[in-house]
Design a protein around this motif. Structure first.
Motif, mmCIF file in Angstrom:
data_model
loop_
_atom_site.group_PDB
_atom_site.id
_atom_site.type_symbol
_atom_site.label_atom_id
_atom_site.label_comp_id
_atom_site.label_asym_id
_atom_site.label_seq_id
_atom_site.Cartn_x
_atom_site.Cartn_y
_atom_site.Cartn_z
ATOM 1 N N TRP A 208 0.852 -1.189 0.000
ATOM 2 C CA TRP A 208 0.000 0.000 0.000
ATOM 3 C C TRP A 208 0.888 1.240 0.000
ATOM 4 N N TYR A 209 0.382 2.315 -0.690
ATOM 5 C CA TYR A 209 1.153 3.549 -0.793
ATOM 6 C C TYR A 209 0.263 4.747 -0.457
ATOM 7 N N LYS A 210 0.901 5.791 0.044
ATOM 8 C CA LYS A 210 0.262 7.088 0.217
ATOM 9 C C LYS A 210 1.146 8.119 -0.469
ATOM 10 N N GLU A 211 0.613 8.725 -1.548
ATOM 11 C CA GLU A 211 1.391 9.673 -2.340
ATOM 12 C C GLU A 211 2.744 9.069 -2.741
ATOM 13 N N LEU B 251 3.511 2.481 2.716
ATOM 14 C CA LEU B 251 2.986 2.513 4.075
ATOM 15 C C LEU B 251 3.587 1.373 4.886
ATOM 16 N N PHE C 296 -1.786 2.718 10.424
ATOM 17 C CA PHE C 296 -2.215 1.885 9.310
ATOM 18 C C PHE C 296 -2.021 0.414 9.668
ATOM 19 N N ASP D 83 -4.465 12.990 6.500
ATOM 20 C CA ASP D 83 -4.609 11.691 5.838
ATOM 21 C C ASP D 83 -5.253 11.818 4.466
ATOM 22 N N TYR E 12 -4.010 7.650 -2.739
ATOM 23 C CA TYR E 12 -3.418 6.412 -2.267
ATOM 24 C C TYR E 12 -3.281 5.440 -3.444
ATOM 25 N N GLU F 173 -4.987 3.029 -8.140
ATOM 26 C CA GLU F 173 -4.974 4.197 -7.270
ATOM 27 C C GLU F 173 -6.398 4.581 -6.876
ATOM 28 N N HIS G 237 -8.592 7.813 -4.150
ATOM 29 C CA HIS G 237 -8.466 9.000 -3.297
ATOM 30 C C HIS G 237 -9.187 8.766 -1.983
#
Length: 1006
Positions: free
Chosen positions: A701-704, A708, A714, A736, A740, A754, A756
């Motif tokens: 999983w990624y955020k921007e 993560l 998380f 937050d 993502y 992806e 949002h």
């Protein structure tokens, strides 16, 4: 504390009480962690611990050493035999044997034993064995009654012992016509084992006594720790992962070389194609191998290694879990032969010798004519370090015979490759020689990798020496590589001295070409293989429109048929709601394949929504006139608006049937992609996707675009049975809100999606819909506001008088400008007078909104966010002073809020949770406990949360030294006047103040 298998630090020895001949002691010292259990056997029969005849005492010595004393009372003839001690803990076990022999041949006398002239020799104390000088000296001692003084004769295995060299014989008189007879042996070694006999003879008769010296339990015959004697494992067995096998390796010391056996869960392992075992000696240190090929889950279990020689046996165990081991190719050097084998002969012993290079140290296996050589009495394999990454390998063949002729095969393996040499030996007239000495087994130098950025190609170059010329095979993973246009180019160049250069060139290299490559070389002298770990960066990849490396179907030849093969798989498509989506792929096959599409594993049939598949030749696709976007119906928009504006319902987790079981490889796919999600500030939420693949994909999983990490904020959940992967977000905050992404990958590919995540203000539900619209149309609204600001609106002109009638005809039809007052809308002036309209008079201001004109029109209010409170420690750390005897201390502090991620530091260096330091969290209260206090623990300790920290000093006062004897003086000791006497005891500290006393009076030793 590390677990260690038991071993004898002092071997068992026999001691007889001088005051009580009916009492005998076995004494030894053992080492092991945890404390081992000790069991005794007599003639293989277990001795009951409840017996009053036997008494065992185990006393803790220094470190993890334990002194063992086994007492036998009421000594009799039935107590003779072989005693075995078994020492065992969870890391392994070790045994030792002690022979107790009371045989005393009856006197053969020509006269009566007792007469008026004297007494025939009689043994009033059987021979006993004592140790001195840390076991390097043995003393055989017995007592004899005789008159006159007897003549004494000592022998070992019926060979007389002379009073010279390492042997000292003497006999000293005692009161009442008795004598003490002694035999001293210095520098004891393994050859001193045997049956000793003393004969006492005078004119009145003769008497004999025997004692067996068994060095089963003694290293180098003396119980020293020099690495020899009975097998003793110096460490627990280890696991080494090769490319296609696992190597279990145990290290022990023993002299002579031990034989060995491996078992799995108590069952013996049969050597064959799956298992190979060998032993490699370096002095008295021996490395014992077991290589397991064709790995399956059934190979997991408890492996036990037992080593045994004439002096005893020892064992060690290891737990193997196949699923928990992954092969990672380290840096180093594959085994390689440096020179040709040579042979030398010394009497009946032949030694075959050659030099190798390798890093790490390789395992070694010998076989003759296809059969493994494991007879350590006949064959000894040795390895000696000859320098950095260089070794000398030797094979000793004892008692040379004609049957020893044949082809010997030496196999060397480590994590980076394998080398095999075939050595032909012939024997004629007790002389050995090598055959086919002109042959040279293939030997690789370390492979080199070069990269051509312009040509986008990579070369793997391997230099190999061999005679005759080796045959080469290149492989990637388990797939053989051959010359392929636009992909692989294999070349060979001959260099000097039977050296060849083999090159594999990878054309149009992409990241899919990363992996482990293998080159195999073989000739009549042997074979070798070397591994190369190749990593291709993303910068070297070809443009996206170029084909990836895939198996391609063979071109059609006439009417030849070929199975369908995807030459270009479908790409992920991102589209907005209502857009038309075109999915393209390339497939080859003869005849033309039939295409069937599926959505969520359900077949898609042509309809108003989906069109039939279109077949096109290679080349760019032209836009068709029918490719027009479709508009979303108003009914659909109404449904969306209605759902959004209604009161939000609690979200429920997905419930799905188990995924289908795949028998063939499958690249990762999204069955259900992630959807845009919103949540109230302060609440928790989750995002779910449904995925599939064989093997089951790994989820990231990624955020921007930042990966993560699972923690307090998380949390991840993955169910391979249903394919549901879930991301949990706890206590949502404005920060937050971001785009993502989720990536799934396995060895067959990688897919990314992806979504949002929006944060709604914690207010009434009626405003939630508008809050969502604000984010959804943010860019559009910004543009409209900019356009409105550019318009210069005039202020509204409010009339102050009533409109006049302009007249009309007689029928009452007024003119175009006239109207009836009752039918007209109220003027702005009247509205203003009624207080229902408040118009801003500034011509540069915005237009009046509906909220300004119509009463009670709901308005959006700017969210008022609470100011972030300043983080601080409510209760800081406090300085602590303690003494070393306290054992442990605890630092305590309280932060302003619970559930924070913090770090503990000592003198600005971070410390971590473990045996020494223990961290604990109870709400906002944080504690650090320090165990096993030592003066070195003194210093400044910090507790840090983000940029906020608190600190305190710890001062540990050293404890006063505690002296104790771990070996005391004997309670009673018999000495001889003419001999030097040594009183010896051991103290735990060499700096301890020592004072000697005699009869309570200090002795001046100055």
């Amino acid at each position: 504390m590390a677990v260690s298998a038991p071993r004898f630090t002092k071997p068992p020895a026999i001691r007889q009480s001088p005051d009580d001949p009916t009492r005998l002691y076995f004494e030894c010292q053992v080492q092991g962690t945890p404390k081992p259990d000790i069991t005794w056997f007599q003639n293989e029969n277990l001795i009951s611990a409840a017996s009053t005849k036997y008494k065992q005492t185990v006393t803790a010595s220094t470190g993890n050493n334990y002194d063992v004393v086994y007492e036998i009372s009421d000594l009799g003839a039935n107590d003779a035999g072989t005693y075995k001690i078994l020492v065992k803990n969870k890391a392994g076990e070790v045994t030792a044997n002690v022979n107790l022999n009371f045989s005393n041949e009856d006197e053969s006398s020509t006269t009566n034993g007792n007469s008026a002239d004297g007494t025939a020799p009689t043994f009033i104390q059987k021979p006993i064995i004592k140790q001195e000088n840390d076991g390097k000296r043995l003393i055989f001692e017995c007592k004899i009654a005789a008159d006159p003084k007897p003549d004494l004769f000592w022998s070992r295995d019926d060979v007389p012992i002379q009073d010279s060299g390492r042997y000292l014989l003497y006999c000293d008189a005692l009161p009442n016509s008795s004598y003490v007879a002694c035999l001293e042996i210095d520098d004891v070694n393994a050859t001193d084992a045997g049956k000793y006999k003393i004969s006492a003879k005078n004119k009145l008769g003769e008497s004999n006594a025997h004692i067996q010296l068994n060095l089963d339990n003694q290293n180098q015959g003396a119980g020293g720790s020099g690495g020899g004697g009975r097998p003793a494992f110096t460490q627990a067995p280890t696991v080494r992962m090769f490319e296609e096998s696992i190597l279990l390796e145990g290290v022990c010391t023993a002299d002579p070389v031990p034989s060995f056996t491996w078992t799995l869960d108590g069952k013996a392992i049969n050597v064959g194609t799956k298992y190979r075992q060998g032993i490699l000696s370096e002095g008295t240190t021996h490395r014992i191998f077991l290589e397991i090929a064709q790995l399956t889950k059934k190979d997991s279990g408890t492996y036990k290694l037992t080593a045994k020689n004439v002096k005893g046996d020892s064992s060690a165990t290891i737990q193997l879990n196949i699923e928990g081991i992954n092969y990672k190719m380290p840096d180093g050097l594959a085994p390689s032969f440096i020179n040709k084998p040579s042979i030398k002969q010394d009497a009946k012993t032949v030694t075959v010798q050659f030099d190798i290079s390798a890093d790490p140290t390789p395992s070694l296996y010998w076989s003759k004519d296809g059969k493994e050589l494991l007879n350590v009495d006949k064959i000894i394999s040795r390895i000696d370090r000859a320098g950095a990454n260089k070794y000398t390998v030797s094979l000793d063949i004892k008692n040379l015979a004609a049957s020893d002729a044949g082809v010997y095969k030496c196999t060397l393996s480590n994590e980076l490759g394998t080398a095999v040499a075939n050595i032909a030996m012939k024997v004629a007239a007790d002389k050995a020689s090598l055959d086919h000495v002109d042959r040279v087994a293939p030997a690789f130098e370390k492979p080199k990798i070069t990269q051509d950025a312009k040509q986008k190609s990579i070369k793997i170059e391997c230099r190999c020496k061999g005679k005759p010329e080796p045959k080469i095979i290149w492989k990637k993973e388990k797939t053989e590589l051959k010359d392929t246009p636009n992909k692989y180019k294999i070349t060979k160049t001959k260099d000097a001295n039977d050296t060849y250069i083999f090159i594999l060139e990878i054309l149009n290299a992409t990241s899919t070409d990363s992996g482990i490559y293998k080159i195999l070389a073989k000739n009549d002298g042997g074979d070798s293989q070397a591994l190369v770990n190749l990593t291709v960066d993303g910068d070297n990849e070809q443009p996206k429109n170029e084909e990836e490396k895939k198996p391609k179907a063979k071109a059609a030849d006439g009417n030849k048929m070929s199975a369908p093969v995807f030459t270009d798989k479908p790409k992920d498509v991102v589209a907005t709601d209502g857009d038309k989506v075109l999915i393209q792929l390339k497939v080859s096959g003869t005849p033309t394949p039939e295409i069937t599409w599926f959505f969520n594993k359900k077949e898609i049939k042509p309809s108003a929504v989906t069109n039939e598949s279109v077949y096109e030749d290679e080349g760019p696709r032209r836009t068709q006139a029918t490719d027009k976007p479709k508009r979303v119906s108003q009914a659909k928009l109404d449904v969306i608006s209605e759902n959004l504006s209604s009161k939000a319902k609690p979200r429920e987790r997905k419930i799905r049937d188990p995924l289908e079981i795949h028998t063939e490889p499958l690249a990762p796919i999204f069955i259900e992609k992630p959807q845009n999600t919103s949540a109230k500030e302060g609440s928790s939420t989750f995002v779910e996707v449904v995925i599939d693949g064989n093997p089951f994909p790994k989820v990231t999983w990624y955020k921007e675009k930042v990966e993560l990490v699972q923690g307090v904020k998380f949390k991840f959940e993955l169910n391979p049975t249903t394919g549901i992967a879930t991301l949990f977000i706890e206590k949502c905050r404005q920060k937050d809100e971001a785009p993502y992404g989720v990536t799934i990958q396995n060895e067959h590919g990688e897919v990314h999606a992806e979504f949002h995540f929006y944060i709604k203000a914690a207010k009434d539900d009626a405003a939630d819909f508008r809050d969502v619209l604000k984010h959804r149309d943010k860019q559009k609204r910004k543009k409209e506001e900019e356009e409105r600001e550019k318009i210069n609106l005039k202020p509204p002109q409010i009339r102050t008088d009533q409109p006049e009638e302009t007249g009309g005809d007689e029928n009452g039809n007024g003119s175009r400008r006239s109207s009836v007052m009752d039918d007209r809308r109220p003027s702005l002036r009247r509205v203003d007078q009624e207080g229902l309209l408040k118009v801003r008079r500034d011509s540069k201001s915005r237009r009046p909104s509906l909220a300004d004109v119509i009463p009670d029109w709901p308005a959006l209010h700017k969210v008022k966010r609470a100011e972030k409170e300043k983080e601080t420690f409510i209760e800081p750390l406090q300085d602590i002073k303690c003494i070393e005897e306290d054992g442990e201390i605890t630092f305590t502090c309280t932060f302003c809020k619970p559930s924070v991620r913090l770090r503990w530091l000592k003198n600005k260096m971070e410390i971590f949770h473990g045996l020494k330091y223990h961290f604990d969290t109870n709400g906002a209260k944080q504690t650090l406990t320090i165990y096993k206090l030592h003066p070195d623990d003194s210093g400044k300790y910090f507790c840090r949360v983000n940029d906020v920290e608190t600190s305190a000093w710890l001062e540990v006062t050293p404890a006063k030294p505690l002296y104790e004897f771990y070996k005391e003086l004997p309670a009673k000791m018999e000495v001889f006047r003419t001999k030097q006497t040594i009183l010896e005891c051991h103290v735990n500290d060499p700096n301890a103040p020592i004072i000697w006393y005699k009869n309570g009076i200090p002795i001046d030793v100055s």
